[in-house]
Design a protein around this motif. Structure first.
Motif, short mmCIF file in Angstrom:
data_model
loop_
_atom_site.label_atom_id
_atom_site.label_comp_id
_atom_site.label_asym_id
_atom_site.label_seq_id
_atom_site.Cartn_x
_atom_site.Cartn_y
_atom_site.Cartn_z
N GLY A 66 -0.68 1.97 17.57
CA GLY A 66 -0.48 3.40 17.82
C GLY A 66 -0.07 4.17 16.57
N THR A 67 -0.55 3.72 15.42
CA THR A 67 -0.28 4.42 14.17
C THR A 67 -1.58 5.08 13.73
OG1 THR A 67 -0.83 2.49 12.82
CG2 THR A 67 1.48 2.71 13.52
N THR A 68 -1.63 5.45 12.46
CA THR A 68 -2.88 5.96 11.90
C THR A 68 -3.42 4.96 10.89
OG1 THR A 68 -1.78 7.08 10.05
CG2 THR A 68 -2.07 8.36 12.11
N ALA A 69 -4.70 5.02 10.66
CA ALA A 69 -5.29 4.17 9.63
C ALA A 69 -4.72 4.54 8.26
CB ALA A 69 -6.81 4.31 9.64
N GLU A 70 -4.44 5.82 8.08
CA GLU A 70 -3.88 6.29 6.81
C GLU A 70 -2.54 5.64 6.50
OE1 GLU A 70 -6.84 9.27 8.20
OE2 GLU A 70 -5.17 8.26 9.17
N PHE A 71 -1.74 5.40 7.54
CA PHE A 71 -0.45 4.73 7.35
C PHE A 71 -0.65 3.39 6.65
CE2 PHE A 71 2.52 1.54 9.09
CZ PHE A 71 3.72 2.04 8.59
N TRP A 72 -1.55 2.58 7.18
CA TRP A 72 -1.79 1.24 6.63
C TRP A 72 -2.46 1.31 5.27
CZ3 TRP A 72 0.91 -2.29 8.92
CH2 TRP A 72 1.29 -2.09 10.25
N LEU A 73 -3.41 2.22 5.11
CA LEU A 73 -4.08 2.35 3.82
C LEU A 73 -3.14 2.86 2.73
CD1 LEU A 73 -7.55 3.73 4.93
CD2 LEU A 73 -7.03 1.46 4.01
N ASN A 74 -2.24 3.76 3.08
CA ASN A 74 -1.28 4.26 2.10
C ASN A 74 -0.32 3.16 1.65
OD1 ASN A 74 -2.27 6.86 1.83
ND2 ASN A 74 -1.04 7.63 3.54
N LEU A 75 0.09 2.29 2.57
CA LEU A 75 0.91 1.15 2.18
C LEU A 75 0.17 0.28 1.17
CD1 LEU A 75 2.36 0.09 5.66
CD2 LEU A 75 3.65 1.09 3.76
N GLN A 76 -1.10 0.00 1.45
CA GLN A 76 -1.91 -0.83 0.55
C GLN A 76 -2.12 -0.12 -0.78
OE1 GLN A 76 -3.11 -4.08 1.23
NE2 GLN A 76 -3.34 -3.96 -0.98
N LEU A 77 -2.41 1.17 -0.73
CA LEU A 77 -2.66 1.92 -1.95
C LEU A 77 -1.43 1.93 -2.86
CD1 LEU A 77 -4.48 3.74 -3.67
CD2 LEU A 77 -3.66 5.67 -2.33
N SER A 78 -0.25 2.05 -2.28
CA SER A 78 0.98 2.05 -3.08
C SER A 78 1.12 0.74 -3.86
CB SER A 78 2.20 2.25 -2.18
OG SER A 78 2.20 3.54 -1.64
N VAL A 79 0.84 -0.35 -3.21
CA VAL A 79 0.92 -1.66 -3.88
C VAL A 79 -0.17 -1.77 -4.95
CG1 VAL A 79 0.66 -4.16 -3.56
CG2 VAL A 79 2.00 -2.81 -1.93
N ASP A 80 -1.39 -1.40 -4.60
CA ASP A 80 -2.50 -1.49 -5.55
C ASP A 80 -2.24 -0.65 -6.80
OD1 ASP A 80 -3.78 -3.11 -3.70
OD2 ASP A 80 -5.19 -1.57 -3.04
N LEU A 81 -1.74 0.57 -6.60
CA LEU A 81 -1.47 1.45 -7.73
C LEU A 81 -0.33 0.90 -8.58
CD1 LEU A 81 -2.13 4.01 -9.26
CD2 LEU A 81 -0.66 5.26 -7.66
N TRP A 82 0.72 0.40 -7.95
CA TRP A 82 1.84 -0.18 -8.69
C TRP A 82 1.36 -1.35 -9.56
CZ3 TRP A 82 4.54 -4.72 -9.31
CH2 TRP A 82 5.77 -4.61 -9.94
N LEU A 83 0.55 -2.23 -8.97
CA LEU A 83 0.03 -3.37 -9.71
C LEU A 83 -0.85 -2.93 -10.88
CD1 LEU A 83 -0.81 -5.78 -6.75
CD2 LEU A 83 1.06 -6.03 -8.42
N ALA A 84 -1.67 -1.91 -10.66
CA ALA A 84 -2.53 -1.39 -11.73
C ALA A 84 -1.69 -0.81 -12.86
CB ALA A 84 -3.49 -0.34 -11.18
N LYS A 85 -0.61 -0.11 -12.50
CA LYS A 85 0.26 0.48 -13.52
C LYS A 85 0.93 -0.59 -14.38
CE LYS A 85 1.39 4.95 -11.58
NZ LYS A 85 2.48 5.85 -11.19
N GLN A 86 1.16 -1.77 -13.81
CA GLN A 86 1.78 -2.83 -14.58
C GLN A 86 0.87 -3.33 -15.69
OE1 GLN A 86 5.07 -3.12 -13.74
NE2 GLN A 86 4.28 -1.56 -12.36
N GLN A 87 -0.43 -3.16 -15.53
CA GLN A 87 -1.39 -3.64 -16.52
C GLN A 87 -2.02 -2.51 -17.33
OE1 GLN A 87 -4.18 -6.33 -14.74
NE2 GLN A 87 -2.59 -7.57 -13.83
N HIS A 88 -1.70 -1.29 -16.98
CA HIS A 88 -2.31 -0.13 -17.62
C HIS A 88 -1.75 0.08 -19.02
CE1 HIS A 88 -4.07 3.84 -18.05
NE2 HIS A 88 -2.88 4.35 -18.32
#
Length: 96
Positions: A66-88
């Motif tokens: 009963g959530t939104t797809a955006e909720f789950w995608l935003n959680l994933q995006l936050s992790v993906d972006l953080w990991l990318a910033k570590q190597q940027h």
């Protein structure tokens, strides 16, 4: 917009799934797998951060909890972006 933590990786979507949805509802990984038609291995991989949340899996989780797809995608995006910033490696700005 929420700022990403700089000192640690944001909480994994799988950890949120386990701690905020499965445990409080007393739903096991096996029960979720049966409900969604996913394999128990897929659920385990999501929970342990070995499999990313995709748009398709976000839709299934949104329907299930009963959530939104955006909720789950935003959680994933936050992790993906953080990991990318570590190597940027920062490059100089173009002159404007």
């Amino acid at each position: 917009m929420t700022k990403l933590p700089t000192h640690r990786c944001p909480t994994l979507a799988g950890e949120i799934l386990l701690e905020e949805f499965l445990k409080p509802a007393k739903v096991t990984q096996k029960m979720l797998a049966e409900h969604t038609g996913w394999t128990p291995a897929k659920i385990s991989e999501i929970i342990h951060g070995k499999r990313a949340i995709t748009p398709e899996s976000a839709l299934v989780l949104a329907d299930t909890f009963g959530t939104t797809a955006e909720f789950w995608l935003n959680l994933q995006l936050s992790v993906d972006l953080w990991l990318a910033k570590q190597q940027h490696i920062t490059v100089e700005r173009l002159a404007s």
